[in-house]
Scaffold this motif. Structure first.
Motif, PDB file in Angstrom:
ATOM      1  N   ASP A  19      13.080   3.241   0.550  1.00  0.00           N
ATOM      2  CA  ASP A  19      11.951   3.013  -0.353  1.00  0.00           C
ATOM      3  C   ASP A  19      10.813   3.586   0.414  1.00  0.00           C
ATOM      4  O   ASP A  19       9.833   4.511   0.160  1.00  0.00           O
ATOM      5  N   TRP A  20      10.640   3.297   1.727  1.00  0.00           N
ATOM      6  CA  TRP A  20       9.507   3.833   2.604  1.00  0.00           C
ATOM      7  C   TRP A  20       9.746   5.419   2.831  1.00  0.00           C
ATOM      8  O   TRP A  20       8.718   6.005   2.671  1.00  0.00           O
ATOM      9  N   SER A  43       1.953   5.118   7.892  1.00  0.00           N
ATOM     10  CA  SER A  43       3.125   4.622   6.938  1.00  0.00           C
ATOM     11  C   SER A  43       4.385   4.280   7.973  1.00  0.00           C
ATOM     12  O   SER A  43       4.890   3.190   7.646  1.00  0.00           O
ATOM     13  N   ASP A  77      10.698   7.284   0.587  1.00  0.00           N
ATOM     14  CA  ASP A  77      10.491   8.097  -0.448  1.00  0.00           C
ATOM     15  C   ASP A  77       8.900   8.142  -0.865  1.00  0.00           C
ATOM     16  O   ASP A  77       8.156   9.125  -1.214  1.00  0.00           O
ATOM     17  N   ARG A  78       8.680   6.834  -0.450  1.00  0.00           N
ATOM     18  CA  ARG A  78       6.908   6.812  -0.649  1.00  0.00           C
ATOM     19  C   ARG A  78       6.155   7.458   0.204  1.00  0.00           C
ATOM     20  O   ARG A  78       5.184   8.232  -0.358  1.00  0.00           O
ATOM     21  N   THR A  79       6.603   7.618   1.508  1.00  0.00           N
ATOM     22  CA  THR A  79       5.711   8.665   2.336  1.00  0.00           C
ATOM     23  C   THR A  79       6.088   9.899   2.053  1.00  0.00           C
ATOM     24  O   THR A  79       5.290  10.729   1.950  1.00  0.00           O
ATOM     25  N   ASN A 103       6.567  11.213  -0.892  1.00  0.00           N
ATOM     26  CA  ASN A 103       5.394  11.574  -2.229  1.00  0.00           C
ATOM     27  C   ASN A 103       4.102  11.462  -1.602  1.00  0.00           C
ATOM     28  O   ASN A 103       3.534  12.599  -2.215  1.00  0.00           O
TER      29      ASN A 103
END
Ligand SMILES: Nc1ncnc2c1ncn2[C@@H]1O[C@H](COP(=O)(O)OP(=O)(O)O)[C@@H](O)[C@H]1O
Ligand SMILES: N[C@@H](CC(=O)OP(=O)(O)O)C(=O)O
Length: 456
Positions: free
Chosen positions: A84-85, A135, A87-89, A91
């Motif tokens: 999750d981290w 992040s 993907d979020r970073t 993006n």
């Protein structure tokens, strides 16, 4: 509780694994603080090249975007375990690179890079570092937040490429934006004009950004982390056994950085000296869990037995020689020349005169233009104009330099033994620094000879 400002530069960010070193150091502080971060090593130069390439060929935008995306992806995959981290970073990084690519598309279509756009583009190396570092800290459970200079705002005098921070306007802004007890991550290298335009603080300017923020916050200290064991008796890349300097005065550090010691940006000392904030220099490569500094720069002036604390060089001093019979005695020559150079935005670093010659020390970037300007003045008292560019300026720095007899003798004997010709000597202008010029080819052996004489 006062805050600490810590700065991590390109020398700390060479490989993707290096970010973990930053995280370990930040954890070791174990306190709320402000982190100022630079671009990854070499990225600013890459962006400079890309601006040129993109003007010629639009496909270079995609090339740069791919290069940056892959670089950041590698860093993200290396530093996050959690999908999750990751993907979020990823993006967030993609959308920041997209912003950058819009500016690049603009310069491709207009076929030029206006200076206000150049400054925005070059700030993206730092913006990408701050985003990824924030992040990674968050994913490590640290209460971290990215704070961009435009959000504060950190206001400058508005000069593109080489701006100066306006402390009167910025201090309250910075204090307000960075008020909470958490870790703020600030991209270095830029501030904004009063009109909100991004203005770079000069090459290598993240040290200065960090100093400016430390000053605005009245910080406990500015801790700059480097890839060397503190401020040394010479650049470790040039001499075999450099010695660490544990304490430097503000004046010594300022002179050393002015004369080229790249470990500190030349404008780092000034804002901190005025309010007595110490500069701590740490070695990230020898980090052992302690954030104790390897060198402290502060107001204390210590005179050591050998007087000289460090020797440095700069290739950025060129000489414009204006010769003519009695030129040094004639009224108005220097005034006319300096007014003309000032109008052209050229800074005179120093003036050394004799009866028959006025020597102006100028930056390498200005020398050709200065030559033409003086030539165009057609001053009758100047019969010959010479631009000397193939020279290096070597400076020796230490408190007590002017008071102790024998230091200059040892210095010039050491050079004479190596057959090095000294072209010009300046002593007495600063209480802690003497400098002299040699041919560029003699530079490295001159540094080695002086270092051997005083530190072996
Ligand atoms: N007197 C000195 N002591 C230590 N390092 C020096 C000195 N003079 C020059 N340097 C150079 O400064 C470099 C670190 O500064 P720099 O590369 O600008 O770091 P950063 O990119 O992190 O700001 C070192 O790798 C070293 O080669
Ligand atoms: N990245 C910018 C600003 C800077 O200060 O970098 P560093 O901290 O690596 O010297 C430059 O290369 O000029």
């Amino acid at each position: 509780m006062k805050k600490v400002v810590a700065k991590f530069g390109g020398s700390n960010l060479k490989k993707k694994e290096d970010i973990q070193k930053l995280v370990r150091v930040i954890k070791a502080y174990d306190r709320p603080m402000v982190i100022v971060v630079s671009a990854f090593y070499g990225i600013t130069n890459h962006l400079i090249q890309a601006m040129d390439d993109v003007k010629k060929d639009e496909s270079n935008i995609e090339k740069l975007v791919r290069f940056l995306r892959e670089l950041k992806e590698e860093a993200i995959l290396e530093n996050f375990d959690d999908k999750d981290w990751q993907d979020r970073t990823l993006n967030a990084v993609q959308s920041r690179i997209k912003e950058l690519s819009r500016y690049l598309t603009g310069i491709h279509y207009i076929g030029d890079v206006p200076e206000f756009v150049e400054d925005v583009i070059l700030s993206y190396g730092e913006r990408l570092s701050s985003l990824v570092l924030t992040s990674i800290l968050q994913s490590n459970g640290i209460d971290a937040e990215e704070a961009l200079p435009e959000q504060m705002p950190l206001v400058t005098d508005g000069e593109f490429g080489n701006a100066t921070v306006d402390f009167e306007i910025s201090s309250a802004n910075v204090q307000k934006r960075l008020a909470e007890n958490k870790i703020y991550v600030v991209p270095g290298f830029y501030g904004v004009s009063e009109q909100g335009k991004v203005t770079l603080l000069g090459r290598g300017g993240s040290d200065y950004s960090a100093a400016a923020i430390a000053r605005c916050l009245e910080a406990e200290s500015l801790d700059v982390w480097k890839d060397v064991d503190g401020f040394m008796s010479a650049d470790p890349k040039l001499v075999k056994s450099p010695q660490r300097i544990t304490n430097l005065s503000y004046a010594e550090a300022a002179e050393l950085s002015y004369f080229g010691a790249s470990i500190l940006h030349p404008r780092t000392v000034e804002p901190l000296k005025e309010v007595g904030i110490p500069i701590h220099i740490g070695n990230i490569d020898a980090f052992d869990g302690s954030v104790a500094p390897r060198t402290v720069v502060y107001g204390t002036e210590t005179v050591t037995d050998c007087i000289i604390k460090s020797v440095t060089y700069s290739d950025d001093f060129c000489i414009l020689k204006m010769r003519g019979p009695g030129v040094g005695l004639k009224k108005g020559v220097l005034a006319k020349v300096s007014v003309a150079l000032d109008r052209a935005g050229i800074n005179i670093k120093s003036v050394i005169t004799s009866q028959i010659v006025i020597n102006l020390l100028l930056s390498a970037k200005d020398i050709k233009r200065a030559y033409s300007i003086v030539e165009e003045l057609e001053l009758s008292s100047i019969t010959e104009l010479i631009a000397s560019e193939q020279i290096s300026t070597i400076a020796v720095v230490g408190e007590g330099l002017l008071d102790r007899p024998g230091v200059a003798g040892r210095l010039f004997m050491a050079l004479a033994r190596k057959d090095i010709n000294v072209q010009m000597i300046v002593s007495g202008a600063s209480a802690v620094a003497s400098y002299f010029m040699v041919a560029k080819d003699d530079r490295d052996s001159a540094i080695e000879a002086i270092h051997d004489e005083f530190f072996k």
